[in-house]
Write an enzyme that holds these catalytic residues in place. Structure first.
Site, short mmCIF file in Angstrom:
data_model
loop_
_atom_site.label_atom_id
_atom_site.label_comp_id
_atom_site.label_asym_id
_atom_site.label_seq_id
_atom_site.Cartn_x
_atom_site.Cartn_y
_atom_site.Cartn_z
N TYR A 117 -41.54 -23.40 160.62
CA TYR A 117 -40.66 -24.55 160.34
C TYR A 117 -39.29 -24.26 160.92
O TYR A 117 -38.76 -23.15 160.76
CB TYR A 117 -40.52 -24.76 158.82
CG TYR A 117 -39.54 -25.86 158.47
CD1 TYR A 117 -39.98 -27.17 158.33
CD2 TYR A 117 -38.18 -25.58 158.33
CE1 TYR A 117 -39.08 -28.19 158.04
CE2 TYR A 117 -37.27 -26.59 158.05
CZ TYR A 117 -37.73 -27.90 157.91
OH TYR A 117 -36.84 -28.90 157.64
N GLU A 205 -35.45 -31.51 163.58
CA GLU A 205 -36.45 -30.82 162.75
C GLU A 205 -37.75 -30.69 163.53
O GLU A 205 -38.24 -31.66 164.11
CB GLU A 205 -36.71 -31.60 161.47
CG GLU A 205 -37.59 -30.84 160.49
CD GLU A 205 -38.01 -31.67 159.28
OE1 GLU A 205 -38.55 -32.78 159.46
OE2 GLU A 205 -37.79 -31.22 158.14
#
Ligand code: ADP
Ligand code: MG
Length: 398
Positions: A117, A205
């Site tokens: 992530y 992101e």
């Protein structure tokens, strides 16, 4: 402003961040030409393009499962795509109404060894960009943060100095990268940071950022949001705007420079000043009501803007009452009154209307409203106004 995954990936490529090959299409007629660009026999990923995450685990309103699907043949890819296109996808980020899918992205499938992530955000507390990285990619990062916060590495970047090599290394160590992927991963990170910084993004992101079985680093998903206040210096980014993804009322409001955000409640608010708008929403809630919107007409609004604001409010079918709360300073109460009267001429106001005016030209404003013959209730204070509108809406519902 937000953009689609396929657009974000084009930006990633410009900044040297590796992405898989892909083609975006908006109509069924374009499926074949798009699929011809992929080699025979390879797995193709079919991805619904909406401005919301959680697509993989989402469900379409007709029951079709998954907004991201792996197809082992081109026929299967075509079949998935036609089921997704113009269908409405509901994910944990869209709310129950879901979002209509109007673009499909076909992309090559990668063999995933590990999902990481990665996000870059503007941290409001320190006023610095913050990089958030975790070994636990692909899943809900909120869950990782709540249950295993030690699996998240955070690095704050000094805006004047930029991202430093030691910070890149800290992230690499935090992700427990092997020697072979370290360099590729930190290069990708540097590219993402450059994009964030140069394009005035508010968020980048990548979930997941993967290492493939043969050791390559690839951004499999991409979400980028931009600071609206800086868009004037990025015409290339403005071109990526997809109005289909935005609330019609919010688009209309932006044409009149009104700060408008649609909310889920039934009491519309028309207020001048963001602080007053927020206290108005708070006090509506205090008296047991739910605001239908945040609407700040600004300090120097004219009658046209007030008329537009009223029309936008009344076009929302959830609205069952309107509270106008104006503290006249630069904004004069008579202008607001004129705007309300003008709007009432164009759109029939069928819901209770409570008006609280205070400040500059309040007497003229009140007089105009009294003489207009409009069906309204005046209030003397913020609390009085909120209590009145909440009760009127409740009475109407009863
Ligand atoms: P969302 O986060 O909206 O669910 P993603 O793009 O992250 O959408 O896709 C969901 C999951 O699908 C990913 O976590 C990944 O496991 C898988 N996936 C997505 N793209 C690919 C791809 N190109 N190759 C292989 N798997 C993929
Ligand atoms: Mg994702």
């Amino acid at each position: 402003m937000n953009i689609h995954e396929y657009q974000a990936k084009e930006l990633f490529a410009e900044y040297g961040v590796p992405v898989s090959k892909g083609v975006a299409v908006q109509s069924e007629d374009a499926f074949n030409e798009a699929l011809n660009q992929f080699p025979e026999g390879g797995t193709i990923v079919v991805k619904s393009q909406i401005h919301a995450g959680g697509r993989g685990k989402g469900t379409f309103v007709d029951g079709f499962q998954g907004g991201v699907k792996l197809a082992s043949t081109k026929d299967e890819a075509r079949d998935f795509a036609s089921k997704m296109l113009n269908n409405t996808l509901v994910t944990h980020q869209t709310g129950p109404a879901g979002r209509k899918v109007q673009t499909i992205y076909f992309t090559e499938a990668e063999s995933i060894d590990h999902e990481y992530y990665l996000a870059i955000l503007m941290d409001r507390e320190t006023s610095q960009p913050v990089i958030i990285a975790s070994t636990e990619g692909g899943v809900d990062i909120e869950e990782v943060a709540a249950n295993t916060p030690e699996k998240i590495t955070k690095v704050y970047v000094d805006s004047a100095l930029g991202l430093q090599p030691y910070q890149l290394r800290a992230i690499g160590f935090g992700l427990r990268l092997s020697r072979s992927t370290f360099k590729e991963m930190t290069q990708a990170l540097q590219g993402l940071y450059n994009l964030f910084w140069e394009k005035d993004a508010s968020m980048v992101e990548v979930n997941p950022l993967i290492v493939t079985e043969d050791g390559k680093v690839i951004a499999l998903d991409a979400k980028v949001g931009f600071d609206d206040n800086a868009l004037f210096r990025h015409s290339d980014i403005v071109e990526l705007r997809d109005l289909n993804e935005e609330d019609e009322k919010e688009i209309e409001a932006s044409k009149f420079s009104l700060n408008y955000i649609a909310l889920d409640g039934n009491i519309a608010c028309l207020v001048n000043g963001a602080g007053l708008a927020m206290s108005t929403m708070d006090i509506i809630k205090h008296f047991g009501g739910e605001p239908a919107n945040f609407l700040d007409v600004g300090g120097g609004a004219n009658a046209d803007q007030v008329t537009a604001a009223f029309k936008i409010i009344l076009s929302d079918s959830n609205v069952q009452g309107i509270l106008v709360n104006i503290f006249g300073g630069i904004m004069k109460c008579d202008i607001i009154a004129e705007g309300i009267i003008e709007a009432a001429k164009n759109v029939k106001i069928t819901v209770p209307l409570v008006i609280r005016l205070e400040g500059t030209n309040v007497e003229i404003g009140k007089k105009l409203l009294d003489e207009s013959g409009l069906d309204l209730v005046s209030a003397d204070s913020l609390a009085d106004a909120a209590e009145k509108i909440v009760n009127l809406v409740k009475e109407k519902q009863a």
